[in-house]
Design a protein around this motif. Structure first.
Motif, PDB file in Angstrom:
ATOM      1  N   GLY A  80       0.811  -1.204   0.000  1.00 34.19           N
ATOM      2  CA  GLY A  80       0.000   0.000   0.000  1.00 34.19           C
ATOM      3  C   GLY A  80       0.847   1.258   0.000  1.00 34.19           C
ATOM      4  O   GLY A  80       0.500   2.264  -0.627  1.00 34.19           O
ATOM      5  N   THR A  95       0.964   4.465  -2.999  1.00 34.90           N
ATOM      6  CA  THR A  95       0.880   5.923  -2.885  1.00 34.90           C
ATOM      7  C   THR A  95       1.760   6.604  -3.913  1.00 34.90           C
ATOM      8  O   THR A  95       1.509   7.755  -4.283  1.00 34.90           O
ATOM      9  CB  THR A  95       1.327   6.426  -1.496  1.00 34.90           C
ATOM     10  OG1 THR A  95       2.746   6.230  -1.331  1.00 34.90           O
ATOM     11  CG2 THR A  95       0.563   5.730  -0.381  1.00 34.90           C
ATOM     12  N   SER A 115      -3.074   5.605  -0.728  1.00 31.47           N
ATOM     13  CA  SER A 115      -2.783   4.273  -1.269  1.00 31.47           C
ATOM     14  C   SER A 115      -3.978   3.688  -2.000  1.00 31.47           C
ATOM     15  O   SER A 115      -3.824   2.935  -2.976  1.00 31.47           O
ATOM     16  CB  SER A 115      -2.359   3.324  -0.141  1.00 31.47           C
ATOM     17  OG  SER A 115      -3.450   2.964   0.693  1.00 31.47           O
ATOM     18  N   GLY A 170      -4.147   6.682  -5.618  1.00 31.12           N
ATOM     19  CA  GLY A 170      -3.266   5.521  -5.645  1.00 31.12           C
ATOM     20  C   GLY A 170      -3.096   4.969  -7.051  1.00 31.12           C
ATOM     21  O   GLY A 170      -3.966   5.142  -7.911  1.00 31.12           O
TER      22      GLY A 170
END
Length: 770
Positions: free
Chosen positions: A150, A154, A418, A608
């Motif tokens: 995750g 980003t 994310s 994300g």
């Protein structure tokens, strides 16, 4: 241009265990006067003890090393045996595999250090290590960030570094100076159960994020002696993430050229960034355990890369050379192989036999004293740099920001950036806050899959015990739009008392009935928490139970928005066309529920981007940087082969609630040579009606080369924020070194020829000449 010779001669394969006598090496290690003075005073037994690391369970009161009695108490007799008799240099882990309070950590570590200081001849402090991998994961009330996959999603370097800084602060607040992180294994096989611990499939993205996390943990100048910093540990060196079977700790077959092209660069970058330790790959590559490879551990890591820090094994892996891998006929021979290969510290973890064997091996001249001195020098250097000789224990009262709103805000921001929007048919998202929604699915009302493994416990099974103050996806939606507008019917649930993959089918008829009275269905699906061997699976497809639930939701006729809360991309091909919206949340941590709700209802614009290629079929597990022959969709003739690059969503993909337009791609030159710099610029404009963040991704393609080039490779990226109507011109600089590759002779080269630069749908070409 400069060419870097990647092998010091091509006389041997990558994984030879080496023929040099007793593991001696040409690697030069920094000599710190205080350490050298101490080293001269040490007996063989004291040196060997420094190379030993045991789990805390061995030193506690309990029926077995696996079962510590509660409340947690150190056993004075076994502690003295370890610290005084065997002079062990390191302890790891948390007893009974559960989080502890800062106060308990301080008590435990202080007791260990007090005995080391007062009851041993030289008073050398113990080095304590723990798996603080997305926050201080074994401390109650610590701040939890998204798991590494995750963080990669980003595409925001600043957030990754900030996550490392906060984790370091809170780990030191727990009296622990060493974290076993970051994971720099390549997440190139979705079957592998630890892909969520990685930064994804790309070499450059892994390298960049690895640097940020190392600097976050250690400080900008690697000043690990500062009381807010910890020593990082790069793992799992090398090639751990691509086993042939896709299952954890099973054999891998990786050619030298692939190891050097894909797997080595992130470790090289993190070593150059100053990382203080490395953990070894538990597996076998080309039939050889990495723990027994002199070539890997000494010639490449310590000599070629110039690594100055300490090399620690993974869990019980020296014993595995005998018990599992069968390359050592006895445990004593296993110790000899590993230490001579270049291991500095053994994560034993349950007994002290390692110490006895190693003393015998040195006395028998099977392991050279120079190898022992090299290992102990590396260990003591790290202890010295951490400041343990002056301050063996930090105190939780000196860390007032622990668990603060400032830290929680950073974790929330990382989770929010994310989450990746994969589908938004007819701009159905964001939803109105007046909407009536049905929330269903096994991931809707539990914190366990939001945090994943290594969260309060190894498998994440204790999350609900510790994370009660945080919001599940369901609770966050209820808080967002009011409980009166939310109906919850699980449909499918996880068996929280059994094996993580076991599911309890729910009443699908109840789901269908509830759907009649709502405007939208939010389908929270994916995986429960897991890691390592318990996460192995036979089929990457989403479970039959969850697919049946999804079909029930689809057949209701109401718009369905899927929220994927999973550690690896499960196959969802059959339901994707019927979903109106799809959010990929990965494993977002304690603030994942709130982040998902904020995006669903428009308080946050998603930004994300996928850090891996999302597969469409179980037999199309191909990465974006594939060879051209991977995509032969329609061959000439009468047949239409299933040979296309059949993926669900591409690497780097992610939608926004606004729109961005790319224009004016330009290069400062059509040709470069030698050490010339190529300046590339592009203009990005927010053409929508709300502020948004966009990731500019720069790829290059080598059009022809002496070995078949990859279709394209990521070379640069940058995340920017634009107001509606705002434009920014971004500039990137490349050199010939940025587009080099490992050739058939295992040299890194840039060959003369034509290259293509691509950003979004814009392309431009340049030529490289010597």
């Amino acid at each position: 241009m400069k060419k870097r010779l990647m092998l010091a001669g091509l006389m041997a394969g990558l994984f030879l265990t080496g023929n040099l006598v007793n593991g001696q090496s040409n690697a030069e290690v920094e000599k710190i006067p205080e350490v050298e003075k101490l080293l001269k005073k040490m007996t063989l037994e004291e040196k060997v003890g420094q190379m030993a690391q045991v789990t805390i369970d061995v030193l506690t009161i309990g029926d077995t090393p696996f079962d510590t009695s509660e409340p947690l108490r150190l056993d004075e007799e076994t502690l003295r045996k370890g610290i005084v008799d065997y002079k062990i240099g390191s302890v790891l882990n948390t007893a009974n595999n559960r989080a502890r309070t800062r106060e308990k950590w301080h008590n435990i570590v202080s007791t260990i250090q007090k005995m080391a200081q007062e009851e041993t001849r030289l008073g050398i402090p113990v080095l304590y290590g723990v798996d603080a991998i997305h926050g201080t994961t074994y401390t109650a009330d610590a701040t939890f960030f998204p798991q590494q996959i995750g963080m990669a999603a980003t595409w925001n370097r600043d957030l990754v570094r900030k996550g490392g800084e906060i984790t370091a602060y809170e780990t030191r607040a727990s009296s622990i100076p060493w974290t076993f992180s970051p994971v720099l294994d390549m997440g190139r096989d979705p079957r592998w159960p630890r892909i969520w611990e990685t930064f994804g499939e790309d070499v450059y993205l892994n390298s960049q994020m690895g640097i940020e996390l190392v600097k976050g943990y250690e400080g900008a100048e690697n000043e690990v002696g500062e009381p807010v910093n910890v020593a990082s540990c790069l793992k799992h060196y090398l090639g751990y993430g691509t086993p042939v079977s896709g299952k954890d700790r099973t054999p891998a077959l990786i050619p030298d050229i692939e190891l050097r092209e894909r797997h080595l660069p992130p470790f090289r970058a993190a070593v150059e960034a100053g990382a203080h330790s490395v953990m070894v790959n538990s597996g076998l590559i080309n039939g050889v355990p990495v723990h027994a490879s002199y070539k890997m551990l000494t010639e490449i890591l310590k000599e070629e890369l110039g690594f100055q820090g300490l090399v620690v094994t993974d869990w019980k892996d020296i014993e595995n050379l005998h018990d599992r891998d069968r390359v050592a006929k006895t445990q004593k021979e296993a110790v000899k192989m590993a230490i001579n290969a270049g291991v500095d510290m053994s994560m034993i973890p349950y007994n002290f036999d390692f110490c006895d064997y190693l003393v015998e091996l040195v006395n028998e001249e099977e392991v050279a004293m120079s190898r022992i001195d090299d290992a102990v020098r590396r260990i003591l250097n790290m202890k010295h740099k951490l400041g343990l000789f002056e301050t063996p224990v930090t105190h939780y009262e000196d860390y007032p920001k622990f668990g603060s709103k400032e830290f929680e805000d950073a974790a929330y921001q990382t989770a929010a950036e994310s989450v990746t929007l994969l589908k938004n048919a007819d701009n159905i998202l964001p939803l109105s806050k007046d909407a009536r929604v049905l929330v269903t699915g096994p991931n809707a009302n539990t914190m366990r899959p939001l945090n994943g493994g290594w969260s309060y416990s190894w498998q994440g099974n204790l999350v609900d015990e510790f994370a009660g103050k945080y919001s599940t996806i369901l609770e966050a939606i209820q808080n967002k739009i009011g409980e009166e507008n939310v109906t919850f019917v699980p449909g499918v649930e996880y068996n929280m008392e059994g094996k993580y993959w076991e599911e309890i089918p729910g009443d699908l008829d109840a789901v269908a009935v509830a759907a009649k009275d709502v405007d939208y269905i939010i389908l929270a699906i994916g995986e429960n928490s897991y890691t390592e061997k318990p996460g192995d699976l036979h089929d990457l497809s989403l479970s039959d139970n969850q697919m049946a639930l999804a079909q029930t939701a689809i057949e209701s006729g109401k718009p369905v928005i899927a929220v994927l809360n999973e550690g690896r991309p499960r196959i969802i091909r059959e339901i994707v066309p019927e979903m109106e919206g799809i959010l990929h949340a990965y494993i977002p941590g304690n603030f994942g529920g709130v982040a998902v709700a904020d995006i669903l209802f428009g308080d946050v614009n998603p930004s994300g981007k996928l850090p891996y290629t999302y597969p469409m079929y179980v037999n199309t597990l191909v990465t974006y940087d594939h060879k051209p022959s991977e995509n032969q969709a329609k061959m000439a003739g009468m047949y239409d082969y299933e040979s296309d690059f059949a993926i669900q969503f591409p690497f780097g993909f992610g939608l926004s609630y606004t729109s961005f337009e790319y224009s004016d791609l330009s290069l400062n030159s059509e040709s470069i040579s030698g050490d010339d710099e190529l300046t590339i610029s592009v203009t990005v404009t927010n053409t929508g009606d709300r502020t948004g963040k966009e990731v500019i991704q720069l790829f290059t393609s080598d059009l022809y080369a002496s070995i078949t080039p990859d279709v394209k490779r990521l070379r640069r990226f940058e995340k920017i924020e634009l107001e509606p109507g705002e434009s920014k011109t971004m500039t990137f600089i490349l050199t010939a070194e940025d587009v080099e590759f490992v050739n058939a002779e295992l040299n890194r080269v840039t060959e003369p020829g034509e290259f293509e630069v691509s950003i979004a749908d814009l392309k431009a070409k340049f030529t490289y000449t010597r």
